[in-house]
Design an enzyme around this catalytic site. Structure first.
Site, PDB file in Angstrom:
ATOM      1  N   GLY A   1      11.456 -10.158   0.901  1.00 50.23           N
ATOM      2  CA  GLY A   1      11.648  -9.208  -0.194  1.00 50.23           C
ATOM      3  C   GLY A   1      10.828  -9.501  -1.436  1.00 50.23           C
TER       4      GLY A   1
ATOM      5  N   HIS B   1      20.595 -15.054   9.877  1.00 50.48           N
ATOM      6  CA  HIS B   1      19.646 -14.607   8.850  1.00 50.48           C
ATOM      7  C   HIS B   1      19.863 -15.434   7.583  1.00 50.48           C
ATOM      8  CE1 HIS B   1      17.578 -12.119   5.912  1.00 50.48           C
ATOM      9  NE2 HIS B   1      16.938 -11.574   6.927  1.00 50.48           N
TER      10      HIS B   1
ATOM     11  N   LYS C   1      19.445  -4.249   6.901  1.00 46.40           N
ATOM     12  CA  LYS C   1      20.347  -4.959   5.973  1.00 46.40           C
ATOM     13  C   LYS C   1      21.454  -3.995   5.504  1.00 46.40           C
ATOM     14  CE  LYS C   1      16.551  -8.038   4.939  1.00 46.40           C
ATOM     15  NZ  LYS C   1      15.891  -8.947   4.022  1.00 46.40           N
TER      16      LYS C   1
ATOM     17  N   GLU D   1      11.500 -16.801   9.323  1.00 46.71           N
ATOM     18  CA  GLU D   1      11.483 -16.047   8.075  1.00 46.71           C
ATOM     19  C   GLU D   1      11.555 -17.017   6.900  1.00 46.71           C
ATOM     20  OE1 GLU D   1      12.889 -11.728   8.713  1.00 46.71           O
ATOM     21  OE2 GLU D   1      14.653 -12.915   8.269  1.00 46.71           O
TER      22      GLU D   1
ATOM     23  N   SER E   1       8.273  -9.917   4.135  1.00 42.17           N
ATOM     24  CA  SER E   1       7.262  -9.071   3.491  1.00 42.17           C
ATOM     25  C   SER E   1       6.176  -8.571   4.447  1.00 42.17           C
ATOM     26  CB  SER E   1       6.648  -9.787   2.284  1.00 42.17           C
ATOM     27  OG  SER E   1       7.626  -9.992   1.283  1.00 42.17           O
TER      28      SER E   1
ATOM     29  N   GLU F   1      20.012 -14.659   4.620  1.00 40.80           N
ATOM     30  CA  GLU F   1      20.972 -14.070   3.666  1.00 40.80           C
ATOM     31  C   GLU F   1      22.405 -14.402   4.068  1.00 40.80           C
ATOM     32  OE1 GLU F   1      19.304 -10.140   3.841  1.00 40.80           O
ATOM     33  OE2 GLU F   1      17.531 -10.890   2.796  1.00 40.80           O
TER      34      GLU F   1
ATOM     35  N   ASN G   1      15.171  -4.662  10.322  1.00 38.68           N
ATOM     36  CA  ASN G   1      16.496  -5.073   9.847  1.00 38.68           C
ATOM     37  C   ASN G   1      16.796  -4.266   8.595  1.00 38.68           C
ATOM     38  OD1 ASN G   1      18.747  -6.336   8.835  1.00 38.68           O
ATOM     39  ND2 ASN G   1      17.743  -8.295   8.416  1.00 38.68           N
TER      40      ASN G   1
HETATM   41  P1  13P Z   1      11.436  -7.991   3.949  1.00 34.96           P
HETATM   42  O1  13P Z   1      10.538  -7.419   5.016  1.00 34.96           O
HETATM   43  O2  13P Z   1      12.046  -6.954   3.076  1.00 34.96           O
HETATM   44  O3  13P Z   1      10.757  -9.098   3.211  1.00 34.96           O
HETATM   45  O4  13P Z   1      12.685  -8.661   4.722  1.00 34.96           O
HETATM   46  C1  13P Z   1      12.460  -9.534   5.763  1.00 34.96           C
HETATM   47  C2  13P Z   1      13.747  -9.836   6.408  1.00 34.96           C
HETATM   48  O5  13P Z   1      14.582 -10.544   5.864  1.00 34.96           O
HETATM   49  C3  13P Z   1      13.999  -9.251   7.742  1.00 34.96           C
HETATM   50  O6  13P Z   1      15.119  -9.803   8.339  1.00 34.96           O
END
Ligand code: 13P
Length: 248
Positions: A169, A93, A12, A163, A208, A95, A10
């Site tokens: 992150g 997601h 983002k 997640e 992560s 976010e 992803n």
């Molecule tokens: P990270 O791998 O940067 O922690 O992000 C995970 C994520 O949100 C994938 O959708």
């Protein structure tokens, strides 16, 4: 039951056209790992060109609208993603749940719109750190699944991603034991909601995932792949995750 693993990236809100240079080495790694599926979800602006350059890897969107068309400035319909070569779309997601106040009902409607358009939705769930500290992680995730998994979802048309919000992150991950516990809970809930089909729905772990922890996380029971953020932005980090998963 061991399911075919899916290693998904992803991107983002990262990447201009230059980033598509990462796809060639990722596609080479995917070709060398025929036992699993590899997916990249770039920003909307890159989906069409990524699909042309995908060379065997799947391409997906990061969100879609609940509707099929209309006066929704700035939104993208699932059929539009399908039209330019996408085969998956991430919905719900954390976010988007957080930044855009998306509700479980809206996420379910997006997942249903995706399936209707011939895309496989990846429905994301996960608890916050406060919810885990309060001992409510399982209840929160079960509730998100109840609210956002489309009842008509099948093993062939649906993917779920766990997640934990606090792991995204941050460089922190749950222990393998905690991941096993949550994925077992998700599997049981999917069977509860979808019957036998729930056995075959792939459950990805995200948060992560890096080359150095991929083996441990991907080896956990009922972890059917990864949803990778930061480490999917470069082939240098994403390819070792593909290789580690393929070697299991
Ligand atoms: P990270 O791998 O940067 O922690 O992000 C995970 C994520 O949100 C994938 O959708």
């Amino acid at each position: 039951m061991a399911l075919r693993k899916l290693v998904a990236g992803n991107w983002k809100m990262n990447g201009t056209r230059a980033a598509l240079a990462e796809l060639a080495p990722i596609a080479s790694a995917a070709a060398a790992a025929p036992s699993l599926d590899v997916l990249i979800c770039p920003p909307f602006t890159l989906v069409a060109e990524a699909a042309i350059k995908a060379n065997g890897i799947a391409i997906g969107g990061q969100d879609c609208h609940t509707g099929i068309k209309g006066a929704h400035t700035g939104c993208v319909a699932a059929a539009m993603l399908k039209d330019v070569g996408a085969s998956y779309v991430i919905v719900g997601h954390s976010e988007r749940r957080c930044d855009n106040n998306e509700t479980d009902a809206e996420i379910r409607a997006k997942a249903e719109a995706a399936i209707a358009a011939g895309l496989t939705p990846i429905v994301c769930v996960g608890e916050t750190e406060a919810e885990r500290d309060e001992g409510r992680a399982g209840i929160v995730v079960a509730g998100q699944l109840e609210g956002s998994v489309p009842p008509a979802g099948t093993a062939a048309t649906l993917v779920v991603a766990y997640e934990p919000v606090w792991a995204i992150g941050t460089g922190r991950t749950p222990s393998a034991g905690d991941v096993a516990e949550m994925h077992a809970l998700i599997r049981a809930k999917l069977i509860d909601l979808l019957g036998e089909e729930g056995q075959g729905v792939r459950i990805l772990y995200g948060g992560s995932v890096k080359p150095d922890n991929a083996v441990e996380l991907m080896a956990v029971a009922d972890v059917d792949g990864a949803l990778v953020g930061g480490a999917s932005l470069t082939a240098a980090l994403f390819v070792p995750i593909i290789e580690a998963t393929a070697a299991l």
